[in-house]
Design a protein around this motif. Structure first.
Motif, PDB file in Angstrom:
ATOM      1  N   UNK A 141      24.116  71.714  -2.000  1.00 37.98           N
ATOM      2  CA  UNK A 141      23.147  72.184  -2.489  1.00 37.98           C
ATOM      3  C   UNK A 141      24.052  73.334  -3.401  1.00 37.98           C
ATOM      4  N   UNK A 142      24.430  72.731  -5.154  1.00 39.77           N
ATOM      5  CA  UNK A 142      24.412  73.502  -6.262  1.00 39.77           C
ATOM      6  C   UNK A 142      23.422  74.970  -5.742  1.00 39.77           C
ATOM      7  N   UNK A 143      23.540  75.961  -5.931  1.00 45.59           N
ATOM      8  CA  UNK A 143      23.182  77.112  -6.179  1.00 45.59           C
ATOM      9  C   UNK A 143      23.348  77.835  -7.395  1.00 45.59           C
ATOM     10  N   UNK A 144      24.111  77.593  -7.887  1.00 48.54           N
ATOM     11  CA  UNK A 144      24.736  78.287  -9.807  1.00 48.54           C
ATOM     12  C   UNK A 144      25.560  77.152 -10.499  1.00 48.54           C
ATOM     13  N   UNK A 145      24.991  76.937 -11.834  1.00 50.57           N
ATOM     14  CA  UNK A 145      26.254  76.432 -12.577  1.00 50.57           C
ATOM     15  C   UNK A 145      25.782  75.024 -12.372  1.00 50.57           C
ATOM     16  N   UNK A 146      26.368  74.040 -13.726  1.00 48.39           N
ATOM     17  CA  UNK A 146      25.888  73.222 -13.863  1.00 48.39           C
ATOM     18  C   UNK A 146      26.001  71.932 -13.566  1.00 48.39           C
ATOM     19  N   UNK A 147      25.179  71.031 -13.190  1.00 55.77           N
ATOM     20  CA  UNK A 147      25.845  70.003 -11.867  1.00 55.77           C
ATOM     21  C   UNK A 147      26.219  69.150 -13.000  1.00 55.77           C
ATOM     22  N   UNK A 148      27.276  67.888 -12.649  1.00 54.78           N
ATOM     23  CA  UNK A 148      28.197  66.838 -13.118  1.00 54.78           C
ATOM     24  C   UNK A 148      27.938  66.012 -12.709  1.00 54.78           C
ATOM     25  N   UNK A 149      26.249  65.622 -12.288  1.00 55.08           N
ATOM     26  CA  UNK A 149      25.650  64.400 -12.056  1.00 55.08           C
ATOM     27  C   UNK A 149      24.661  63.796 -12.416  1.00 55.08           C
ATOM     28  N   UNK A 150      24.298  62.783 -12.991  1.00 46.94           N
ATOM     29  CA  UNK A 150      22.685  63.253 -13.890  1.00 46.94           C
ATOM     30  C   UNK A 150      21.396  63.478 -12.921  1.00 46.94           C
ATOM     31  N   UNK A 151      20.707  63.715 -13.292  1.00 47.40           N
ATOM     32  CA  UNK A 151      19.273  63.968 -12.145  1.00 47.40           C
ATOM     33  C   UNK A 151      18.807  63.517 -11.773  1.00 47.40           C
ATOM     34  N   UNK A 152      18.282  63.572 -10.520  1.00 46.50           N
ATOM     35  CA  UNK A 152      17.957  62.090  -9.530  1.00 46.50           C
ATOM     36  C   UNK A 152      19.655  61.554  -8.243  1.00 46.50           C
ATOM     37  N   UNK A 153      20.402  61.738  -8.611  1.00 49.49           N
ATOM     38  CA  UNK A 153      21.797  61.658  -8.107  1.00 49.49           C
ATOM     39  C   UNK A 153      22.748  62.519  -7.968  1.00 49.49           C
ATOM     40  N   UNK A 154      23.082  62.082  -6.293  1.00 44.38           N
ATOM     41  CA  UNK A 154      24.237  63.489  -6.274  1.00 44.38           C
ATOM     42  C   UNK A 154      25.772  63.154  -6.934  1.00 44.38           C
ATOM     43  N   UNK A 155      26.349  64.254  -6.765  1.00 42.28           N
ATOM     44  CA  UNK A 155      27.268  64.808  -7.191  1.00 42.28           C
ATOM     45  C   UNK A 155      28.584  63.846  -5.835  1.00 42.28           C
ATOM     46  N   UNK A 156      29.524  63.572  -6.573  1.00 44.98           N
ATOM     47  CA  UNK A 156      30.456  62.921  -5.103  1.00 44.98           C
ATOM     48  C   UNK A 156      31.784  63.832  -5.847  1.00 44.98           C
ATOM     49  N   UNK A 157      31.617  64.957  -6.390  1.00 44.78           N
ATOM     50  CA  UNK A 157      32.922  65.844  -6.313  1.00 44.78           C
ATOM     51  C   UNK A 157      32.149  67.384  -6.824  1.00 44.78           C
ATOM     52  N   UNK A 158      33.064  68.251  -6.672  1.00 39.69           N
ATOM     53  CA  UNK A 158      32.384  69.351  -6.006  1.00 39.69           C
ATOM     54  C   UNK A 158      32.680  70.406  -7.884  1.00 39.69           C
ATOM     55  N   UNK A 159      33.517  69.054  -8.104  1.00 37.29           N
ATOM     56  CA  UNK A 159      34.263  69.295  -9.462  1.00 37.29           C
ATOM     57  C   UNK A 159      33.482  69.305 -10.928  1.00 37.29           C
ATOM     58  N   UNK A 160      32.933  67.985 -10.406  1.00 39.54           N
ATOM     59  CA  UNK A 160      32.577  67.238 -11.583  1.00 39.54           C
ATOM     60  C   UNK A 160      31.560  68.204 -12.390  1.00 39.54           C
ATOM     61  N   UNK A 161      32.337  68.237 -14.314  1.00 36.23           N
ATOM     62  CA  UNK A 161      31.653  68.501 -15.112  1.00 36.23           C
ATOM     63  C   UNK A 161      32.291  69.749 -14.740  1.00 36.23           C
ATOM     64  N   UNK A 162      33.186  70.671 -14.472  1.00 37.12           N
ATOM     65  CA  UNK A 162      33.545  71.314 -14.788  1.00 37.12           C
ATOM     66  C   UNK A 162      35.331  71.013 -15.978  1.00 37.12           C
ATOM     67  N   UNK A 163      35.792  71.465 -16.874  1.00 39.86           N
ATOM     68  CA  UNK A 163      36.087  71.225 -17.908  1.00 39.86           C
ATOM     69  C   UNK A 163      37.098  72.377 -17.996  1.00 39.86           C
ATOM     70  N   UNK A 164      37.538  73.598 -16.936  1.00 42.33           N
ATOM     71  CA  UNK A 164      38.389  74.205 -17.440  1.00 42.33           C
ATOM     72  C   UNK A 164      38.786  75.141 -16.165  1.00 42.33           C
TER      73      UNK A 164
END
Length: 296
Positions: free
Chosen positions: A273-296
């Motif tokens: 469960x993402x507790x802090x930070x921006x999700x890297x998947x569209x609303x209603x979908x689960x991320x499949x990579x914990x680094x999704x959306x990380x840019x640096x």
């Protein structure tokens, strides 16, 4: 630490074996993909019960040498997962296992549960500023199931994340660093139910009893899950890492038991469960990579 890999994952756990049970497949996957996987374990697990009769003498009510033995088990587990950066908070033995909630061990000198959160967090801030993780994994506020060391690990991890980002805090511990995403370990209830159904149906694997879903830390309703890591390719590594914690775990096929001899599923999909930070998947979908959306 110089020349850091592009992706850096930090996990904070209470005792040796927690990491393999909760995140073994995730850790193996990211290590194999070249990410820096750093594990910080807060105690040596001195108060654990000992399963093998031949090692019963290590128990805290006998020789009290279980902690050093579990340090070796953790090192063996990390070799199975391909993780080379594993540390104890403040150094091995700095904080002692506090035992289950309500026991006298909670208040003994050096117990992790009784440690001031800010003092313990300072040790973790130093690690955060050294390895500069984009992603942190730890427990929810209840520690998954209410164990005092798990609750304290959550408090210390969350506090350290805030302090590490503060340029005014302890500049001698390194340059400030902000962790982009913080996850809590979770297990979706339908997955847990499916796993227990498979265990009850198994004819080639038996345990003296079967655990309840409530015995599995972090079980929550499906909608709270924001990330799912498919660790099927690393299931054997996870099982091998769990077997390395031989004083604490018995693994049989795709199931295991702790010292209570109650069987439960070994999950090769791990959930967060993402507790802090921006999700890297569209609303209603689960991320499949914990680094999704990380840019640096």
């Amino acid at each position: 630490m110089t020349d850091l890999p592009a992706r850096r994952l930090l996990l904070v756990h209470a005792h040796p074996d927690d990491e393999s049970i909760n995140n073994g497949a995730t850790m193996a996957r990211y290590a194999a993909e070249g990410a820096l996987v750093t594990l910080v374990t807060c105690t040596r697990g001195e108060e654990g019960e000992v399963i093998p009769p031949g090692l019963a003498h290590l128990a805290p009510d006998r020789e009290d040498r279980l902690g050093p033995h579990r340090v070796g088990e953790l090192a063996a587990a990390m070799r199975e997962l391909g993780v080379t950066d594993h540390r104890f908070l403040g150094g091995p033995g700095r904080y002692r296992d506090s035992g289950m909630m309500g026991l006298p061990q909670n208040d003994r000198e050096g117990a992790f549960w009784s440690a001031p959160v800010d003092a313990a967090a300072a040790h973790l801030v130093e690690v955060v500023r050294e390895v500069r993780p984009q992603v942190l994994v730890t427990y929810d506020p209840d520690g998954g199931y209410g164990h005092p060391d798990h609750i304290q690990a959550h408090r210390v991890a969350m506090r350290a994340a805030g302090l590490a980002a503060d340029p005014a805090y302890a500049p001698g511990l390194g340059a400030p660093h902000t962790i982009a995403k913080i996850y809590w370990n979770r297990v979706p209830r339908p997955v847990a139910e499916e796993g227990f159904a498979a265990l009850r149906a198994a004819t080639d694997v038996t345990f003296p009893g079967i655990a309840d879903i409530g015995d599995v830390p972090g079980v929550v309703d499906d909608e709270l899950i924001t990330a799912e890591i498919d660790g099927a390719a690393y299931a054997d590594r996870k099982a091998a890492a769990m077997r390395a914690h031989a004083t604490q775990i018995v693994v049989r096929g795709r199931f295991f038991a702790l010292s209570n001899d109650l069987g439960q599923p070994l999950f090769d999909r791990e959930f967060y469960q993402l507790a802090h930070g921006e999700p890297g998947a569209p609303a209603g979908e689960r991320e499949t990579d914990l680094f999704a959306g990380v840019t640096a």
